[in-house]
Design a protein around this motif. Structure first.
Motif, PDB file in Angstrom:
ATOM      1  N   LYS A  63       3.451   9.643  -3.766  1.00  0.00           N
ATOM      2  CA  LYS A  63       4.491   8.670  -4.120  1.00  0.00           C
ATOM      3  C   LYS A  63       4.076   7.670  -2.389  1.00  0.00           C
ATOM      4  O   LYS A  63       3.593   6.593  -2.614  1.00  0.00           O
ATOM      5  N   THR A  64       3.631   8.104  -0.937  1.00  0.00           N
ATOM      6  CA  THR A  64       2.798   7.344  -0.311  1.00  0.00           C
ATOM      7  C   THR A  64       1.917   6.545  -0.373  1.00  0.00           C
ATOM      8  O   THR A  64       1.650   5.709   0.190  1.00  0.00           O
ATOM      9  N   HIS A 107       5.580   8.067   7.706  1.00  0.00           N
ATOM     10  CA  HIS A 107       5.509   7.173   6.683  1.00  0.00           C
ATOM     11  C   HIS A 107       4.489   6.301   8.143  1.00  0.00           C
ATOM     12  O   HIS A 107       3.023   6.135   7.386  1.00  0.00           O
ATOM     13  N   ASP A 153      12.319   4.093   0.351  1.00  0.00           N
ATOM     14  CA  ASP A 153      12.199   5.263   0.325  1.00  0.00           C
ATOM     15  C   ASP A 153      13.026   5.954  -0.289  1.00  0.00           C
ATOM     16  O   ASP A 153      13.991   6.420   1.241  1.00  0.00           O
TER      17      ASP A 153
END
Ligand code: ADP
Ligand code: MG
Length: 728
Positions: free
Chosen positions: A305-306, A349, A426
């Motif tokens: 997803k990142t 992140h 997130d």
């Protein structure tokens, strides 16, 4: 009597009563009427004691009396005896060889007794019957089944959820009194009649009658369906309204060409999966529209997803604001806010984004409760540097920093953007819509929203709780990942597991041990379940199993700061084994932790086990998950093992979430409370047809009347609902 009247206006309630009702959240007549029965008891099979005949299999309800225990003088066998009395007659009961039975009962106790009728006419008795203690009899004996039997055709009666101070029977009678006072005639039905007709659902008046005093089981069933539909319908209406409101606002149009995006993604050290490509394309298409995107990206841990988030952030951060808005300065591109649930995750992140962006002249900021960072540092373009919050926020405000990553700190008043075009959130799907609003501040343009989650939920639930979002699925794992080896164990074979983990530790790896609870329960309280607890298990493992390992603990009662400290130590391998509750499920990437032992595995839903297991799939080393049941394979746990097997067979988390829904029943669906649904709403979630119907009707309603002007009752309902759903 009006639905909004307080109960105390019409009924005399003593203190314990008032307290109990408060606990159940019942203050008004309407709330009382909506305290629906939990289940129904079928009394068609109940006989009156007076009508029993020899040889019959009898079930009677009544009060126990005359208890005593003696020894038969011949055989010395202990005999307990007494009688049960139901207002029509009493019958003797006897238990042989079960002296403890009489001790468990007291005279005057309400019971359900089932057994075979023996003896002779006039001297009937029940031997060794089954006895079940009741809090109350089904219905008062005075207005009961046995008086005026002719006129009474109900054979099922409702059983309500009770709490100390208020009985099921009280609910039954009080509801009846409300009915007698004509409450049903003054209730308006919030749901349009034609909607109910389409699905053959009863109107409110009928539904209340059917649910509280059903004449037939089908009536009760039908009424429950209506209330379940109603609940899902309100949620869907709230979501549709939310959506309608967003879709008329304007956003920053972000148009990107394919080449430009590919220049970014081609640098990744891996090829994108097809699912990633598709999701990126979905998002870029949304970006090009006039109205803000509202999209959920759902994918298992490790599905990438990142990378998707970074690509979309790139598209935005390399775009200029529209003519007229653009500043003359060199910087001042569109901006991205990326919000994570915890500080460690925000930092992770930030670090991932540095990897993705380090070749570009794009600055990235990090804001958390404990400090701020900026990338790149002036002195070292490879590294980030600490920076004062004031300075960072200044650069965010003037648009010089296009990407800002952070925790909740991002939504503070002091954080202002110049052109916030894209909000990425997130693992906070429930609050996404609100947070977007908070982040947008006074900007007249609404940023695009990308909400990301690894929480697998069934499709019907997704349609409901994410009703205001479009969904993109990452249902494909990157190629070349070694699948995690999952094994199911019973407690007696743990030495095998421990031997394996010892080897792994010796090879430099780390491990998680998950326990169902934090502490041992109060030893004075009897507890049949021997569930392992974090604190005691950590001690035990230190002393007996992994003597040389560095072991620490993590659980929800620790402060966020304490949790972060432990996680960071685990990340930097100052801890070998982390004994934790399920708090680790969302979260932090520790690639060197390759083993997870989950104690009391049967206590968790499959989807939750899958998420816990997701803690170990990320590294390059082979990962292992050991799901350990509480008991050895006896009785019920045989079935448990069967269920856990799905873990080794299912393709992804969504599949497991669907299993949970069908196998365990909605009541046990993982994290159900967080979705703000009642048990009844969760029942509805099992029924795709109902969910789709509610969704369709809600959307049609909003399309025709987006402000719900014609439906003030629905508007009121969804306002309370939105409040509940969006509060943290
Ligand atoms: P998620 O946030 O969905 O759990 P991440 O984006 O953190 O997953 O990705 C997990 C790991 O997989 C990261 O190390 C990332 O670099 C890597 N990764 C992402 N996409 C791919 C891909 N298509 N192929 C191989 N590895 C990938
Ligand atoms: Mg992630």
């Amino acid at each position: 009597m009006l639905p909004t009247d307080l109960l105390t206006t019409h009924f005399r309630l003593d203190e314990p009563h008032k307290k109990a009702l408060k606990r159940l959240g019942i203050a008004t007549i309407q709330q009382l009427l909506l305290h629906l029965p939990q289940r129904y008891e079928d009394i068609s099979s109940i006989q009156s004691v007076g009508s029993l005949v020899k040889g019959q299999d009898a079930i009677v309800f009544g009060q126990i009396g005359g208890l005593n225990t003696r020894k038969s003088w011949k055989s010395k066998v202990p005999i307990s005896e007494g009688w049960v009395e139901d207002g029509t007659a009493r019958i003797k009961i006897m238990w042989f060889n079960q002296p403890y039975i009489a001790k468990m009962m007291t005279d005057g106790m309400y019971v359900k007794v089932a057994g075979k009728v023996g003896g002779t006419e006039g001297k009937l008795y029940l031997t060794n019957p089954e006895v079940e203690k009741l809090d109350s009899l089904p219905i008062d004996r005075h207005d009961s089944i046995f008086n005026n039997t002719e006129s009474l055709d109900e054979t099922i009666y409702p059983v309500y959820r009770e709490t100390k101070g208020v009985t099921s029977k009280w609910f039954f009678h009080t509801v009846q009194k409300c009915f007698a006072a004509g409450i049903l005639d003054v209730l308006g039905d919030p749901i349009p009649e034609e909607v109910l007709k389409r699905y053959n659902l009863p109107i409110l008046k009928t539904a209340l009658q059917w649910i509280h005093i059903p004449k037939k089981a089908e009536h009760a069933e039908s009424a429950r369906k209506r209330f379940a539909f109603e609940e899902v319908f309100y949620i869907q209406t709230a979501k549709a309204k939310e959506r309608a409101q967003i879709s008329v606002t304007s956003s920053y149009v972000v148009v990107t060409d394919k080449k430009h995006i590919e220049a970014f993604t081609e640098r990744f050290p891996f090829p994108l999966t097809n699912a990633q490509k598709k999701s990126i394309a979905d998002i870029l298409t949304d970006f090009g529209g006039k109205h803000p995107m509202s999209r959920l990206l759902e994918g298992d841990v490790g599905s990438g997803k990142t990378a998707v988030a970074a690509t979309t952030a790139y598209a935005v951060a390399t775009s200029r604001p529209p003519e007229g808005l653009a500043s003359k300065l060199q910087f001042g591109n569109l901006q991205v806010a990326y919000m994570a649930p915890t500080e460690i995750l925000a930092k992770q992140h930030f670090e991932s984004f540095i990897q993705y962006f380090k070749h570009l002249p794009i600055q990235i900021g990090l804001v958390t409760g404990s400090g701020c960072m900026k990338f790149p540092s002036k002195s070292n373009p490879e590294k980030p540097t600490p920076i004062s919050k004031a300075q960072l926020l200044k650069w965010v405000k003037n648009g010089e920093i296009p990407i800002l990553i952070g925790t909740h700190a991002l939504i503070y008043k002091s954080v202002e953007f110049k052109h916030l075009a894209h909000v990425i959130i997130d693992e906070q799907h429930r609050f996404g819509t609100n947070q977007r609003r908070a982040l947008a501040k006074k900007d007249t343009r609404m940023p695009h929203l990308l909400s990301m989650t690894a929480t697998p939920i069934p499709r019907t639930l997704a349609l409901t709780v994410y009703g205001d979002l479009d969904i993109s699925l990452l249902d494909e794992m990157p190629k070349g990942r070694k699948p995690i080896i999952t094994k199911i164990y019973t407690p007696s074979h743990m030495e095998e597991v421990y031997a394996h983990v010892r080897e792994e530790l010796a090879a430099g790896r780390q491990a998680y041990v998950i326990c169902p609870r934090i502490e041992e329960p109060d030893p004075s309280k009897e507890n049949a379940l021997q569930l392992k607890s974090v604190k005691q298990e950590a001690e035990r493992l230190k002393k007996l199993v992994f003597k040389n390992a560095r072991i620490d603990i993590l659980h929800s009662k620790m402060t966020p700061k304490e949790k972060d400290t432990v996680m960071l130590k685990f990340l930097s391998h100052e801890i070998d084994i982390l004994v934790a509750t399920s708090v680790v499920e969302v979260g932090v990437n520790v690639p060197n932790a390759t083993n997870i032992i989950i104690e009391g595995a049967e206590r968790f839903g499959l989807a939750q086990l899958h998420q816990l297991r997701g803690r170990v799939v990320r590294g390059t080393h082979q990962a292992y998950c050991f799901a350990v049941t509480t008991k050895d394979t006896t009785g019920k746990s045989g079935k448990t093992l069967e269920r856990l097997k799905a873990l080794t067979e299912a393709k992804n988390g969504f599949e497991l979430a669907e299993y949970d829904l069908t196998l365990r029943g909605s009541g046990e669906l993982y994290g159900m409370k967080q979705w703000g649904l009642t048990d009844l709403g969760m029942e509805a979630i099992k029924n795709i047809k109902m969910v789709e119907a509610a969704r369709k009707e809600a959307q049609a309603l909003i399309a025709a009347d987006s402000e719900l002007k014609k439906y003030p009752k629905i508007a009121e309902k969804i306002q309370t609902l939105s409040k509940n759903l969006h509060m943290e």
